[in-house]
Design an enzyme around this catalytic site. Structure first.
Site, short mmCIF file in Angstrom:
data_model
loop_
_atom_site.label_atom_id
_atom_site.label_comp_id
_atom_site.label_asym_id
_atom_site.label_seq_id
_atom_site.Cartn_x
_atom_site.Cartn_y
_atom_site.Cartn_z
N PRO A 419 -30.62 -47.57 47.69
CG PRO A 419 -30.04 -47.22 45.46
CD PRO A 419 -29.49 -47.73 46.76
CB THR A 421 -38.45 -47.78 43.95
OG1 THR A 421 -37.27 -47.88 43.15
CG2 THR A 421 -39.51 -47.02 43.19
CB CYS A 504 -33.94 -51.20 37.52
SG CYS A 504 -35.71 -51.07 37.88
CE LYS A 543 -28.41 -51.90 44.32
NZ LYS A 543 -29.24 -52.96 43.72
CG HIS A 573 -29.28 -57.53 43.86
ND1 HIS A 573 -30.55 -57.04 43.70
CD2 HIS A 573 -29.41 -58.58 44.72
CE1 HIS A 573 -31.41 -57.75 44.42
NE2 HIS A 573 -30.72 -58.69 45.03
CG ASN A 606 -27.96 -55.16 47.35
OD1 ASN A 606 -28.73 -55.07 46.40
ND2 ASN A 606 -28.37 -55.00 48.59
NE ARG A 632 -35.63 -58.29 49.31
CZ ARG A 632 -35.85 -59.58 49.12
NH1 ARG A 632 -37.08 -60.04 49.11
NH2 ARG A 632 -34.84 -60.41 48.95
#
Length: 766
Positions: A419, A421, A504, A543, A573, A606, A632
């Site tokens: 996902p 943004t 985030c 996540k 991540h 990730n 990315r």
């Protein structure tokens, strides 16, 4: 005298080569010297410095761009012997306009020829608008045609799909329309909406606006877990009205410490049920009140239903058939929601700073008294006992399936588009699906905005019919907010899973207690996961990042609990919140967490996946890893999914890359519209995407392959003019590419990338 950067004629790269002359700006000269030094380094030395080893025959000096720090010599004037610098005139302060004046200007702007009524635009008939002269928009078709921009090249994307165009006269491809190609005025739905799901229903939006949406499943689970709290933080119990009920099915705590819930089926007031070891306990036990409760008379509670008789006429009866608390009809009529409590979100109860336990102590011996040891908190049962022993009645509609009975998604070996943004919008996901992505996920949506019915936030949940395995990602700070959002999504959207973002790093999200802030509060994480996963049948995934502070990873200590809390899968991540996107992802730590995870929890990695070798190495190094999420890497080169499936390094040409951009533009016009507004929206998101794609270096230009995501590309010529233009990191060149696809930009158009995450290792990313 400073030499401005020359513009390329068409797509020719020769003028750019000739224009690389020595500049009077020391900064520009130093960049040229550094470029010459880089050209003398070996490929191994360049890789060690995180510089892309481009073949020397393609290197060129960096283009000379005017600097904002340069002194403008034109501003210097001479008066006799004294040189006086002319200062810029002070900006004129404009008078602040009132709201009434701004409203009047907006009304006049709508009435101008530039804003044609949608109904009139669709049909071409002025009399088709049901509002006639009272319509807020213009009905002057001739004035609209006089100021309308020229049509774009190509055909209408809606006609190409075999359906009528829903924009009629306002379509920028209206020249290709024929009779019957326009949606009738009486028809409000169009072909463009048939392939997209998860739209926001107007009736649902009105209920959310009025705060009247009911969440029976989430509220019952929150009550079961003891996660309901007072409506306003720090609000004294003495100031709370007895029997107060909040909107949206929320609970409030009355003066007796009982949690009142507004159910969807009826307006009964229920108290949190107690679980007793035996059914033949005394019918009544005494409730001993604390000092803060005043000198009120001791109320009585019923053992099987925690019933309370209060001063408002609320009679709580003990029933053998069901453990409910029924209120008299007269008392229910007096119940009114508190506006201040409605505006504030419910928060979980915090542990009191005292040695006294914050749960009710139930004595099951001969003494039937029940003592409340925490005077400022409502009566809640021990969490472990509630989860393991409590069973809901057979008539309860919120009885949830066991975790093993839920629908599970197998992420193993599937290519998962992260996902993203802003750039991970629906048209971009369609492009990735065409190029081989298996799993897609919508952009992160904030729970509070979804519960408020914001159309812009609900647009992030849209799903295309080609996305066969699709999920949405939400972000919230508290279990009640997240649980209600998950229930709302399951009821009104079609999704395969719901992902909760707990990683985030954005400040505005972290400062609200969401995103990476949850990494510092494991018990809050537990409450969020348990409440959301038990409230719905849809699989819930999370996540996370490795930790909040650099060097203090903590997911390895929580990985065994994620599955027990109800999560189906966890994506890790390999960076901390403090790192943002600086440094490389710590895949060794991801491997450690994957090996420690229980068998019922899928672990996905990730970070920095940029080629099929990265994917294969991670899968071979850790077989316990279910899959890898690509973020990315897909933004820079979305054909990475094709490379992984075909196990090759695709030396894609500039023409093939342009075709991908054309697909994106076509998908964008279908999604955002083919009128002027839709064209400019498509252009904006295309430019955001081009701010990433310029970092791609063609395989045929590299001395060492594959390209790493942290390599800084030097200035280089492409194998053709278009490839050179695509390699530019100038926003002016990105705009030129957009003009090749969407026509000329409007007058005064400017653009700057929204995200800093497309930058490399900089101070603001650390």
């Amino acid at each position: 005298m400073q030499t401005a950067r020359p513009e390329m004629d068409g797509l020719s790269s020769e003028p750019a080569l000739k224009g690389s002359t020595i500049s009077d700006n020391p900064t520009d000269n130093s960049q040229m010297i550094q470029a010459q030094t880089k050209a003398q380094l070996s490929p191994e030395e360049l890789v060690a410095k995180a510089i892309a080893p481009v073949k020397r025959e393609f290197l060129r000096p960096p283009p000379v761009r005017p600097s904002n720090n340069n002194t403008n010599t034109d501003s210097l004037t001479t008066d006799g012997d004294d040189a006086v610098s002319e200062s810029k005139p002070a900006p004129i302060l404009q008078e602040k306009k009132s709201k009434r004046q701004l409203k009047r200007e907006r009304h006049q702007e709508r009435k101008s020829g530039a804003h044609l009524c949608n109904v009139v635009a669709k049909s071409g008939n002025v009399s088709s608008c049901p509002y006639k002269d009272k319509c807020r928009f213009s009905h002057d078709v001739e004035a609209f045609k006089a100021q309308k921009l020229a049509d774009l090249e190509g055909s209408c994307p809606f006609l190409d799909n075999g359906g009528p165009c829903p924009y009629g006269l306002s379509c920028r491809f209206s020249g290709t329309h024929h009779d019957g190609d326009v949606v009738p005025a009486v028809t409000t739905t169009a072909k463009k909406n048939n392939s997209e799901l998860n739209g926001l229903n107007k009736d649902v939006q009105k209920l959310l606006w009025k705060n009247k949406m009911k969440f029976p499943k989430a509220d019952n689970i929150l009550k079961l877990l003891g996660l309901h709290g007072p409506g306003k933080k720090g609000k004294s119990m003495d100031n709370v009205k007895d029997g107060q009920i909040l909107a949206n099915g929320c609970v409030d705590v009355d003066g007796n410490g009982c949690r009142n819930v507004a159910l969807e089926a009826n307006n009964e007031v229920e108290c949190s049920p107690k679980v007793l070891e035996e059914e033949d306990k005394p019918d009544e036990v005494q409730l001993e009140k604390g000092k803060d409760m005043g000198n009120e008379k001791d109320d009585q509670i019923v053992a099987n239903g925690a019933g309370i008789v209060d001063g408002n006429g609320c009679c709580n009866l003990a029933s053998e058939a069901k453990n409910e608390v029924e209120c008299s009809y007269e008392a229910l009529e007096d119940l009114k929601p508190d506006e201040e409590s409605v505006a504030d979100e419910l928060r979980p109860l915090k542990r009191a700073k005292s040695s006294v336990s914050d749960v009710c102590s139930v004595e099951v011996d001969s003494d039937p008294s029940v003592h409340i040891k925490d005077e400022d908190k409502s009566c809640v049962q021990n969490e472990q006992t509630t989860v393991t022993e409590h069973t809901l009645p057979d008539t309860d509609k919120s009885l949830k399936l066991h975790l093993c009975e839920k629908k599970l998604i197998d992420f193993r070996d599937k290519l998962y588009l992260a996902p993203l943004t802003t750039v991970g919008n629906l048209p971009f996901r369609r492009v990735c699906k065409v190029l081989g992505a298996d799993v897609t996920c919508g952009e992160m949506a904030m729970c509070t905005n979804l519960l408020q019915g914001q159309a812009s936030e609900w647009a992030l949940l849209r799903r295309h019919s080609s996305e066969d395995l699709f999920g949405v990602q939400i972000c919230g700070a508290y279990p009640d907010t997240v649980a209600r959002t998950v229930e709302l999504i399951e009821k009104h959207c079609t999704v395969d899973f719901v992902d909760i973002n707990m990683g985030c790093p954005i400040d505005i999200v972290v400062n609200k207690g969401a995103g990476s802030a949850l990494l510092t509060k494991p018990m809050r994480m537990k409450s969020v996961i348990e409440a959301s996963s038990r409230a719905v049948d849809t699989p819930v995934t999370i996540k996370v990042r490795t930790g909040y502070f650099e060097g203090k990873n903590r997911i390895d200590s929580l990985i065994e609990d994620f599955g027990n809390w109800g999560a189906t899968a966890v994506t890790i991540h390999g960076r901390t919140r403090q790192q943002r996107y600086s440094k490389l992802a710590d895949w060794e730590y991801i491997y450690t967490c994957a090996r420690a995870a229980p068998h019922n929890l899928q672990v996905l990695g990730n970070g920095d996946v940029f080629s099929y070798l990265d994917w294969s190495n991670h899968k071979s190094n850790c077989p316990e890893l279910s899959s890898c999420m690509i973020g990315r890497g897909a933004l820079i080169k979305p054909w990475i999914f094709t490379e992984i499936k075909e196990k090759r390094h695709w030396d894609i040409s500039s023409g093939e890359r342009l075709e991908i951009l054309k697909d994106y533009v076509r998908f964008g016009l279908e999604h955002w519209g083919s009128d002027t507004r839709g064209v400019e929206t498509t252009r904006h998101f295309l430019l955001e995407w081009l701010s990433y794609t310029c970092r791609y270096i063609p395989v045929g230009l590299l001395d060492v392959i594959p390209q790493r995501i942290n390599w800084r590309p030097p200035s280089y010529f492409g194998r053709d003019d278009l490839e050179t233009l695509m390699a530019s990191d100038s926003a002016a060149d990105w705009i030129r590419i957009s003009e090749m696809l969407l026509g000329k930009v409007p007058a005064g158009f400017t653009f700057s990338p929204k995200h800093k995450s497309n930058a490399y290792d900089r101070a603001e990313n650390g």
